[in-house]
Design a protein around this motif. Structure first.
Motif, PDB file in Angstrom:
ATOM      1  N   LEU A  47      13.260  -1.549   1.164  1.00 31.06           N
ATOM      2  CA  LEU A  47      13.351  -0.088   1.281  1.00 31.06           C
ATOM      3  C   LEU A  47      11.985   0.592   1.244  1.00 31.06           C
ATOM      4  O   LEU A  47      11.845   1.727   1.666  1.00 31.06           O
ATOM      5  CB  LEU A  47      14.237   0.459   0.155  1.00 31.06           C
ATOM      6  CG  LEU A  47      15.683  -0.058   0.167  1.00 31.06           C
ATOM      7  CD1 LEU A  47      16.410   0.367  -1.093  1.00 31.06           C
ATOM      8  CD2 LEU A  47      16.425   0.450   1.403  1.00 31.06           C
ATOM      9  N   ARG A  48      10.975  -0.109   0.679  1.00 30.66           N
ATOM     10  CA  ARG A  48       9.586   0.349   0.700  1.00 30.66           C
ATOM     11  C   ARG A  48       9.363   1.659  -0.049  1.00 30.66           C
ATOM     12  O   ARG A  48       8.393   2.353   0.200  1.00 30.66           O
ATOM     13  CB  ARG A  48       9.085   0.462   2.131  1.00 30.66           C
ATOM     14  CG  ARG A  48       9.064  -0.871   2.850  1.00 30.66           C
ATOM     15  CD  ARG A  48       8.808  -0.711   4.325  1.00 30.66           C
ATOM     16  NE  ARG A  48       7.536  -0.070   4.605  1.00 30.66           N
ATOM     17  CZ  ARG A  48       7.082   0.164   5.845  1.00 30.66           C
ATOM     18  NH1 ARG A  48       7.802  -0.222   6.875  1.00 30.66           N
ATOM     19  NH2 ARG A  48       5.931   0.764   6.032  1.00 30.66           N
ATOM     20  N   THR A  49      10.243   1.988  -0.959  1.00 33.03           N
ATOM     21  CA  THR A  49      10.023   3.164  -1.801  1.00 33.03           C
ATOM     22  C   THR A  49      10.918   3.060  -3.026  1.00 33.03           C
ATOM     23  O   THR A  49      11.777   2.183  -3.117  1.00 33.03           O
ATOM     24  CB  THR A  49      10.291   4.469  -1.026  1.00 33.03           C
ATOM     25  OG1 THR A  49       9.830   5.569  -1.792  1.00 33.03           O
ATOM     26  CG2 THR A  49      11.781   4.648  -0.745  1.00 33.03           C
ATOM     27  N   LYS A  72       0.830  -1.209   0.000  1.00 37.39           N
ATOM     28  CA  LYS A  72       0.000   0.000   0.000  1.00 37.39           C
ATOM     29  C   LYS A  72       0.859   1.252   0.000  1.00 37.39           C
ATOM     30  O   LYS A  72       0.658   2.185  -0.781  1.00 37.39           O
ATOM     31  CB  LYS A  72      -0.907   0.024   1.244  1.00 37.39           C
ATOM     32  CG  LYS A  72      -2.229  -0.683   1.093  1.00 37.39           C
ATOM     33  CD  LYS A  72      -3.055  -0.414   2.338  1.00 37.39           C
ATOM     34  CE  LYS A  72      -4.349  -1.192   2.307  1.00 37.39           C
ATOM     35  NZ  LYS A  72      -5.152  -0.910   3.499  1.00 37.39           N
ATOM     36  N   GLU A  73       1.819   1.287   0.928  1.00 36.29           N
ATOM     37  CA  GLU A  73       2.682   2.461   1.050  1.00 36.29           C
ATOM     38  C   GLU A  73       3.448   2.697  -0.244  1.00 36.29           C
ATOM     39  O   GLU A  73       3.537   3.813  -0.742  1.00 36.29           O
ATOM     40  CB  GLU A  73       3.654   2.277   2.220  1.00 36.29           C
ATOM     41  CG  GLU A  73       4.501   3.515   2.484  1.00 36.29           C
ATOM     42  CD  GLU A  73       5.289   3.386   3.768  1.00 36.29           C
ATOM     43  OE1 GLU A  73       6.256   4.140   3.920  1.00 36.29           O
ATOM     44  OE2 GLU A  73       4.936   2.529   4.604  1.00 36.29           O
ATOM     45  N   GLU A  74       3.966   1.616  -0.785  1.00 39.27           N
ATOM     46  CA  GLU A  74       4.745   1.706  -2.024  1.00 39.27           C
ATOM     47  C   GLU A  74       3.875   2.244  -3.163  1.00 39.27           C
ATOM     48  O   GLU A  74       4.270   3.140  -3.900  1.00 39.27           O
ATOM     49  CB  GLU A  74       5.282   0.316  -2.345  1.00 39.27           C
ATOM     50  CG  GLU A  74       5.970   0.177  -3.688  1.00 39.27           C
ATOM     51  CD  GLU A  74       6.160  -1.295  -3.992  1.00 39.27           C
ATOM     52  OE1 GLU A  74       5.886  -1.681  -5.137  1.00 39.27           O
ATOM     53  OE2 GLU A  74       6.557  -2.051  -3.083  1.00 39.27           O
ATOM     54  N   LYS A  75       2.643   1.704  -3.298  1.00 37.65           N
ATOM     55  CA  LYS A  75       1.778   2.125  -4.394  1.00 37.65           C
ATOM     56  C   LYS A  75       1.253   3.538  -4.186  1.00 37.65           C
ATOM     57  O   LYS A  75       1.028   4.280  -5.142  1.00 37.65           O
ATOM     58  CB  LYS A  75       0.621   1.136  -4.550  1.00 37.65           C
ATOM     59  CG  LYS A  75       1.087  -0.214  -5.106  1.00 37.65           C
ATOM     60  CD  LYS A  75      -0.087  -1.120  -5.414  1.00 37.65           C
ATOM     61  CE  LYS A  75       0.403  -2.421  -6.033  1.00 37.65           C
ATOM     62  NZ  LYS A  75      -0.722  -3.319  -6.368  1.00 37.65           N
ATOM     63  N   ASN A  76       1.045   3.929  -2.942  1.00 35.37           N
ATOM     64  CA  ASN A  76       0.628   5.308  -2.673  1.00 35.37           C
ATOM     65  C   ASN A  76       1.662   6.298  -3.167  1.00 35.37           C
ATOM     66  O   ASN A  76       1.334   7.353  -3.701  1.00 35.37           O
ATOM     67  CB  ASN A  76       0.375   5.510  -1.173  1.00 35.37           C
ATOM     68  CG  ASN A  76      -1.078   5.260  -0.811  1.00 35.37           C
ATOM     69  OD1 ASN A  76      -1.981   5.648  -1.543  1.00 35.37           O
ATOM     70  ND2 ASN A  76      -1.295   4.596   0.318  1.00 35.37           N
ATOM     71  N   GLU A  77       2.945   5.989  -2.924  1.00 38.14           N
ATOM     72  CA  GLU A  77       4.009   6.878  -3.393  1.00 38.14           C
ATOM     73  C   GLU A  77       3.985   6.987  -4.911  1.00 38.14           C
ATOM     74  O   GLU A  77       4.132   8.064  -5.483  1.00 38.14           O
ATOM     75  CB  GLU A  77       5.380   6.359  -2.930  1.00 38.14           C
ATOM     76  CG  GLU A  77       5.586   6.363  -1.428  1.00 38.14           C
ATOM     77  CD  GLU A  77       5.557   7.751  -0.834  1.00 38.14           C
ATOM     78  OE1 GLU A  77       5.611   8.732  -1.587  1.00 38.14           O
ATOM     79  OE2 GLU A  77       5.447   7.858   0.398  1.00 38.14           O
TER      80      GLU A  77
END
Length: 768
Positions: free
Chosen positions: A701-703, A627-632
């Motif tokens: 790294l999540r980004t 989720k966090e990755e796709k939000n970015e």
């Protein structure tokens, strides 16, 4: 007839070569032109030399302010060589200096159509975009809080009946759109810049607001009824700099009151008023950019700089983001003055040069007062306000550097604001303060100050200079802002007799002469403007070819090594020995906002929440990390959505991908790779390399990386190396900002590769 033409060509070519050899550039250009016009067959063989002559002749004409002749020469030359990128690029450079930005951009694009790898045109096009559209537009339009506050304030006034609106300095037109969509009967928008007016015209059409009347004039040039039909009930404007008044907002609003705003209290202005706040601060970061105070400084080696204070030669103020800077507030941030934009008499009184406010203020702590910092609050109406001191504001602080003053808790400072030539200047007086006795004060440029405050770099130069104390060195040439290296060699090496320094600044010359006398250096020091004034051979040359904004200085038409090797003796040495470009992939929220506008930052809050809700609903079934990755990624791609207010596609045509003059105060970032050596800088006509960063572990790294930070490692010698990206460096660094080019590669686990192209001082980096 043909034989006559051939004879004319023969004679003209001889005269062209004779004048060329004698340095008569204008005559050489004229005769070369005649040859090339009469005999097209000679064009390929003479093209390179002709372009060199044209370039030099254009510079000479420009120096004499013969701009019409410059344009004529280049137009004639383009008829001879219509597909030569260098001529197109050089012509554009002249047009840029004449502020003909759109014409320059046209020629630069044509040059790159002919040769997409012609790096001088790449650099000049980036410069043209930066000049044509000021970079502050991007930060301003990405400031959600600012946009929403103006939207609310405008809507309130229009609903109260202030329904004829003039937007002064409309820029991209966003405030005019807010007024239009609030139900205003008539909206007028004026914009002085033709480039911005063209953007606003396209924005209004895209947003179905063609009935907004756009006038490409400054507001003081508007006439009723020629330009606008009536005096308006509401004026909106946002032409404020970091110290409010720098963009001449006061005289602009005085004229608007007299000629454009409805009378008898039927008209009003947004913002309603402004309050300036001021504080005295201690900050090593600010001090290192504005002053140098020498005592017994061990990093200067054997050179004596005692009792010297250097301060910056700026007359007014700098601007700085202090979000990531250590600042010790010696006093509280306190209101200094207030101005009511709806009171004509108050505006007229304020507009007269002189003191506008004195503030006695008590020091909260012991420390050193290095500067005064100024912020402001814009009161859009009685309830809505914007505070430039808040962390995410598009406005930076105005910084008024001072010669450092030591203060104690409970000392009283008198802070003064005055208007000089329409611009704000703030100063500080300490009660019972005595000027330091026995000190020598020099007012010098910023690059001198940042250079002398870089203790690591200075210590490295002195280390190398001391290693040469026993070498046979009779003459040294040092191009540094202050020739620390050359002075050390001159003092330490008994054989050294002559030092050449490169400067035209008279104050800097006096400062260097003072150092020479203080250190009892009884040898010859010569000041030159450039290398051409040196007539003897040299044993040692140190070339400081670094721009404080983060790049190498132009090495010129000849190569760097060619120029200086000609000056060296057979056993002479040239320093630095090598320079390497370094890089690191990062993720940063701030860097993309410096170069691109995002439409989601322009919307009303309820519209933003609807968009956010739609996006989140698509991600409901996704794991948290994903989720966090796709939000970015969704944030980066936001300009592809359909928004109520669409501006990005028009202003982003002027976006750049390389940002200069970066330091720790401007952005935060997360490192997503190790530091890598990207390439060695050399003087090849053109060098191209592929660099592979490998796979970026997105799960860990999540980004995704969205920028590459770049700086230099300077090998003064193989054993003495200094890097330019560090605290208190004399040189800032740069960043290449990417627009989601890495997303798919990272998500699919592919190697991240970049292409590095270099031509002398110019570097271009792109995604493979």
């Amino acid at each position: 007839m043909q034989s006559e033409i051939e004879e004319i060509v023969k004679i003209s070519l001889k005269k062209a070569l004779d004048h060329d050899a004698k340095g008569n550039i204008g005559h050489a250009y004229a005769y070369y032109t005649a040859v090339l016009e009469l005999c097209p067959a000679k064009r390929p063989g003479l093209e390179k030399r002709f372009i060199s002559i044209l370039c030099e002749w254009g510079i000479q004409l420009e120096r004499k302010n013969l701009l019409t002749d410059v344009i004529k020469c280049y137009k004639n030359s383009l008829e001879l060589f219509p597909k030569n990128p260098q001529i197109l690029n050089n012509f554009a450079a002249h047009l840029l200096r004449q502020e003909e930005y759109l014409r320059a951009i046209k020629y630069l694009k044509k040059a790159l159509e002919l040769d997409e790898n012609f790096l001088p045109a790449v650099r000049n096009l980036q410069n043209a975009y930066s000049i044509a559209v000021d970079r502050w537009h991007f930060a301003m339009l990405n400031d959600k809080k600012r946009n929403e506050a103006f939207n609310k304030a405008i809507k309130k006034k229009v609903l109260l009946g202030y329904d004829t609106v003039l937007d002064i300095g409309t820029g991209t037109g966003i405030l005019s759109l807010y007024a239009h969509d609030s139900g205003a009967k008539s909206v007028y928008a004026c914009e002085y810049s033709p480039v911005m007016a063209d953007i606003a015209k396209k924005v209004f059409h895209k947003n179905k607001a063609d009935n907004i009347k756009l006038i490409c004039k400054a507001s003081h040039c508007l006439k009723i009824p020629e330009n606008i039909n009536e005096r308006v009930k509401l004026i909106v404007t946002e032409i404020f700099d970091a110290a409010v008044f720098g963009e001449l907002v006061i005289p602009t609003l005085i004229d608007a009151h007299k000629n454009l705003l409805a009378t008898n209290n039927e008209g009003t202005i947004i913002p309603m008023s402004a309050t300036l706040y001021i504080a005295a601060v201690e900050s090593q970061y600010i001090r290192n950019k504005s002053s140098v105070v020498f005592n017994k400084s061990n990093y200067l080696g054997s050179l004596n700089f005692e009792n010297i204070i250097i301060y910056i030669d700026d007359n007014y103020y700098d601007t700085e983001s202090l979000n990531n800077v250590d600042v010790n507030y010696i006093t509280e941030l306190s209101p200094l003055l207030q101005i009511n934009f709806n009171d004509l008499e108050e505006l007229e009184n304020f507009n007269k040069d002189g003191i506008k406010g004195n503030l006695p203020i008590t020091c909260q702590v012991n420390g050193s007062v290095d500067a005064l910092v100024v912020s402001f609050k814009l009161h859009l109406d009685e309830e809505i306000e914007l505070d430039s001191s808040q962390k995410n504001s598009c406005w930076q602080f105005a910084i008024f550097p001072l010669i450092p003053q030591t203060v104690k808790q409970n000392d009283i400072l008198i802070l003064t604001a005055q208007l000089i030539n329409g611009r704000l200047k703030c100063s500080c007086q300490q009660n019972n303060q005595n000027m330091e006795q026995g000190k020598f004060f020099y007012q010098l440029p910023r690059d001198v100050i940042t250079f002398l405050n870089d203790q690591e770099y200075i210590a490295s130069l002195i280390k190398v200079a001391k290693l040469k104390r026993n070498e046979c060195i009779k003459s040294v040439y040092d191009t540094s802002p202050v020739p620390i290296y050359g002075l050390t060699v001159l003092k330490e090496n008994s054989l050294c007799e002559v030092l050449y320094c490169q400067t035209d600044n008279s104050a800097l010359k006096h400062f260097i002469e003072h150092i020479v006398n203080t250190n009892n250096i009884n040898k010859k020091v010569y000041f030159v403007s450039d290398f051409s004034e040196i007539t003897c051979t040299l044993d040692n040359i140190y070339v400081h070819n670094f721009d404080t904004k983060g790049e190498l200085l132009d090495w010129g038409q000849q190569t760097y090594r060619e120029i200086y090797s000609c000056l060296l003796s057979s056993s002479g040495t040239l320093l630095p020995e090598r320079i390497f470009l370094m890089g690191q992939l990062v993720y940063s929220e701030e860097l993309p906002k410096i170069v691109s506008v995002y439409n989601n930052n322009l919307q009303e809050s309820n519209y933003q929440e609807a968009i956010k809700s739609d996006t989140n609903s698509e991600l409901d079934d996704t794991e948290d990390d994903e989720k966090e990755e796709k939000n970015e990624i969704e944030n980066v791609k936001s300009n592809s959505k359909t928004y109520k207010y669409s501006i990005a596609e028009y202003i982003n045509k002027f976006k750049i991908n390389q940002v200069f003059d970066l330091n720790s105060s401007l952005y935060n970032s997360i490192a997503l790779s190790n530091v890598k050596t990207l390439t060695e800088m050399d003087e090849a006509e053109m060098k191209e390399e592929i660099f592979n960063f490998g796979v970026i572990n997105v799960q860990k790294l999540r980004t995704v990386p969205n920028a590459l930070i770049c700086w230099y490692n300077i090998f003064i010698t193989d054993d003495v190396v200094i890097e330019t990206k560090r605290e208190n460096s004399f040189m800032n660094h740069t960043a290449i900002v990417f627009n989601n080019e890495f997303d798919n590669k990272v998500l699919q686990g592919e190697d991240i590769k970049i292409k590095i192209q270099q031509m002398r001082d110019i570097v271009r980096i792109s995604v493979v």
